[in-house]
Design a protein around this motif. Sequence first.
Motif, short mmCIF file in Angstrom:
data_model
loop_
_atom_site.label_atom_id
_atom_site.label_comp_id
_atom_site.label_asym_id
_atom_site.label_seq_id
_atom_site.Cartn_x
_atom_site.Cartn_y
_atom_site.Cartn_z
N GLY A 234 31.40 25.45 62.16
CA GLY A 234 30.33 26.35 62.71
C GLY A 234 29.68 26.05 64.15
O GLY A 234 28.49 26.32 64.09
N LEU A 235 30.40 25.06 64.78
CA LEU A 235 29.83 24.62 66.19
C LEU A 235 29.81 26.03 67.18
O LEU A 235 30.67 26.82 67.05
CB LEU A 235 30.62 23.33 66.91
N PRO A 236 29.00 25.73 68.02
CA PRO A 236 29.08 27.13 69.15
C PRO A 236 30.41 26.83 69.92
O PRO A 236 31.02 25.65 69.93
CB PRO A 236 28.11 26.52 70.14
N LEU A 237 30.90 27.81 70.20
CA LEU A 237 32.30 27.89 70.80
C LEU A 237 32.30 27.40 72.10
O LEU A 237 31.37 27.80 72.99
CB LEU A 237 32.82 29.42 70.72
N PRO A 238 33.11 26.43 72.50
CA PRO A 238 33.16 25.88 73.81
C PRO A 238 33.74 26.78 74.77
O PRO A 238 34.54 27.65 74.72
CB PRO A 238 34.12 24.70 73.72
N GLU A 239 33.62 26.48 76.13
CA GLU A 239 34.51 27.14 77.32
C GLU A 239 35.58 26.34 77.42
O GLU A 239 35.60 25.00 77.19
CB GLU A 239 33.64 26.92 78.49
N LEU A 240 36.92 26.86 77.57
CA LEU A 240 38.11 25.91 77.72
C LEU A 240 38.38 25.94 79.07
O LEU A 240 38.24 26.72 79.73
CB LEU A 240 39.15 26.70 77.01
N GLN A 241 38.93 24.83 79.50
CA GLN A 241 39.51 24.37 80.77
C GLN A 241 38.30 24.67 81.84
O GLN A 241 38.35 25.25 82.99
CB GLN A 241 40.64 25.28 81.13
N PHE A 242 37.10 24.18 81.66
CA PHE A 242 35.83 24.27 82.30
C PHE A 242 36.00 23.47 83.39
O PHE A 242 36.32 22.09 83.50
CB PHE A 242 34.73 23.96 81.40
N GLU A 243 35.37 23.88 84.62
CA GLU A 243 35.62 23.21 85.92
C GLU A 243 34.22 22.61 86.39
O GLU A 243 33.30 23.44 86.25
CB GLU A 243 36.17 24.14 87.24
N ILE A 244 33.85 21.41 86.62
CA ILE A 244 32.91 20.86 87.17
C ILE A 244 32.92 20.21 88.30
O ILE A 244 33.78 19.25 88.56
CB ILE A 244 32.27 19.87 86.11
N VAL A 245 31.96 20.22 89.40
CA VAL A 245 32.24 19.68 90.88
C VAL A 245 31.24 18.54 90.86
O VAL A 245 29.90 18.49 90.26
CB VAL A 245 31.61 20.46 91.76
N ASP A 246 31.45 17.33 91.07
CA ASP A 246 30.86 16.18 91.06
C ASP A 246 29.94 15.96 92.47
O ASP A 246 30.02 16.91 93.35
CB ASP A 246 31.45 14.77 90.67
N ARG A 247 29.05 15.06 92.64
CA ARG A 247 28.29 14.69 93.77
C ARG A 247 29.13 14.48 94.98
O ARG A 247 28.83 14.61 96.26
CB ARG A 247 27.65 13.56 93.55
N GLN A 248 30.52 14.05 94.71
CA GLN A 248 31.43 13.67 96.11
C GLN A 248 32.10 15.24 96.35
O GLN A 248 32.72 15.22 97.18
CB GLN A 248 32.20 12.63 95.65
N GLY A 249 31.85 16.44 95.81
CA GLY A 249 32.61 17.56 95.75
C GLY A 249 33.92 17.81 95.36
O GLY A 249 34.64 18.60 95.48
N ARG A 250 34.25 16.64 94.30
CA ARG A 250 35.33 16.60 93.74
C ARG A 250 35.45 17.45 92.58
O ARG A 250 34.43 17.42 91.81
CB ARG A 250 35.76 15.25 93.32
N LEU A 251 36.63 18.19 92.33
CA LEU A 251 36.60 19.14 91.13
C LEU A 251 37.21 18.46 90.06
O LEU A 251 38.38 18.13 90.10
CB LEU A 251 37.41 20.37 91.43
#
Length: 292
Positions: free
Chosen positions: A200-217
Amino acid sequence: MSWHELLADSGVASTRQLLAVISRRHLRTLVDSGRLIRVQHGIYAAVAPDHLARLRAMDLRIGERAVACLHTAATLYGFDTDPDTRLHILDPGVRIRPSTDLMVHQRLGAPLALVDGRLATAPAWTAVELARTLRRPRALAVLDAALHSGRCTAADMASAVAQQKGRRGIVAVRALLPHADGRAESPMESEARLVFIDGGLPLPELQFEIVDRQGRLWRVDFAWPEFGVVAEYDSMQWHATAAALVHDRMKVARLQEVGWASVPLVVDEVRKHPGELVARMQTLFERAALAG
């Protein structure tokens, strides 16, 4: 023509074909020395055969083109999440006995498609038929993998479910179909997602992309952006090397720097303690909601 040249084309040859270029004694010597491998009764190969070569061997045995189904068809399409070393073919209408490495199936009316020049049960039909034989988590995995392969669509699989109405296991597959997602990249990701769904958890986003402080994906298996939580399945196969461990630790640290809590997932947690995993995720979500 030499026996090497005979095998160069299709990779397999019958006893009759080989005896046209070598003596029976020479054939026996090649088999005894391991230079020829017996694929089936009266059919030989020079190297360990793959699925296509084994199907070509079956062609020689039955005198017509064999039609692949179930695991063998799924392997040809690229979505056999639960490999089976047996060859699975449709009944060719020729008397042939099943064996430890051969299964012959009655699938009247199954739609067919060409894959690598070979007829097989159609991709969506194959995915649904295979899913009917598996436990729920693995059934979702094969549905996900079929979509990920690009061989069929969710609409195709819905049609296949309708075509297989009344067959064993179809009710469970029909219930799973709305959750099938081609973004899943491994069977264990599919299993973990089903734990979240069942819990019953909220559905997650799959293969989600995040950019860090150094600009790395960075890309993560599961993400709940509204809570700032990500989860990653840690496979021993891919995450046990020193380089992988360094990469994983850097990833967790970089994500934490930009406000994401990272949850590692392991196979025992997904399969043996799903309730504890759901409770842990729920606690993180509640804390995030209170903090927000």
